[in-house]
Design an enzyme around this catalytic site. Structure first.
Site: not given
Length: 271
Positions: A125, A145
């Site tokens: 990210e 995730e």
């Protein structure tokens, strides 16, 4: 305590290499998992680079042959941190962690990522907030995730599809599987794959090429690219003219032309 701008913290090392500021995630025993000291140091590093006109680029890398394995949820919740000053900084600015991760902050200087080893979850990210990306051959990427029933809330559901083809973005987001450096290069997530242990050197080589260019021009070009990304072509071209023409009137632009004519390296003064 709690981070002094530009000096680093226990988990973030700051180094000056010529006109480049090198920020190193420095918690290798925890695979450079994001912690309050690291996030505070990162944000202060971005601010320090923006504030210093002698810094023309930033390299972001990790210590110990690892880039970043994502968030340390225990540390962010307050466990295992001896110094409360970092948590105080984060309480004072609830947006600090997003700014540190380049979700809510875009440095005006070019940021080059030098990735070795794991660059997953929060690491991938942060990567999406950088401008140019280099990886060692053994580097790995991925947004894990969903495998843990979580959401990649660092910006990936928005940014990734704008940086790589949507089919690749959705596969990465929805499978939570790891990607090799070569596969990440093929999808367009990274730009260079180099021998292990040389990502930082390659990033500094690219930084040197940027640093040799006119800083006002470099920063204006970067700003225009991001500002026009979601505009129509007509609006984007109008914005480009509005922000690009003033560069031609700078002393640096005149110096660039003069240096070319005189067959010498230009000396830019940010004027």
């Amino acid at each position: 305590m709690g981070g002094t701008p530009g000096t680093g913290t226990a988990h973030l090392t700051v180094e000056r290499v010529d006109a480049t500021l090198v920020l190193t995630l420095n918690r290798p025993a925890a695979k450079n998992a994001l912690s309050p000291p690291m996030l505070v140091g990162l944000y202060d590093g971005w601010l320090a680079a923006d504030a210093d006109d002698d810094i023309r680029s930033v390299v972001l890398t990790g210590a110990g042959g690892v880039f970043c394995a994502g968030m340390d949820l225990k540390a962010l919740a307050g466990g295992g941190m001896a110094d409360d000053a970092y948590r105080d900084r984060m309480k004072a600015d609830p947006d600090l962690h997003w700014k540190a991760m380049l979700r809510h902050h875009r440095p005006r200087k070019p940021v080059i990522a030098a990735v070795e080893g794991p660059c997953v979850a929060g690491g991938t990210e942060i990567l999406q907030g950088t401008d140019i990306r280099v990886a060692g051959e053994s580097a790995t990427f991925g947004l894990f995730e969903v495998r843990r029933g979580l959401f990649p809330i660092g910006g990936s559901t928005v940014r990734l599809q704008r940086q790589i083809p949507r089919t690749h973005a959705l596969e990465m987001l929805l499978t939570g599987r790891p990607y090799s450096a070569r596969e990440a290069e093929r999808t367009g997530l990274i730009g260079h794959v180099v021998p292990d242990g040389t990502a930082r050197a390659k990033a500094l080589e690219i930084a040197d090429q940027i640093n040799a260019c006119g800083p006002l021009a470099v920063e204006a070009v970067k700003s225009s690219v991001y500002a026009t990304a979601e505009m129509t072509e007509t609006d984007g071209l109008a914005h480009e003219l509005e922000h690009g023409w003033p560069i031609f009137g700078t002393a640096d632009a005149k110096e660039g032309a003069k240096a070319f004519a005189e067959k010498r390296p230009p000396v830019y003064r940010r004027t």
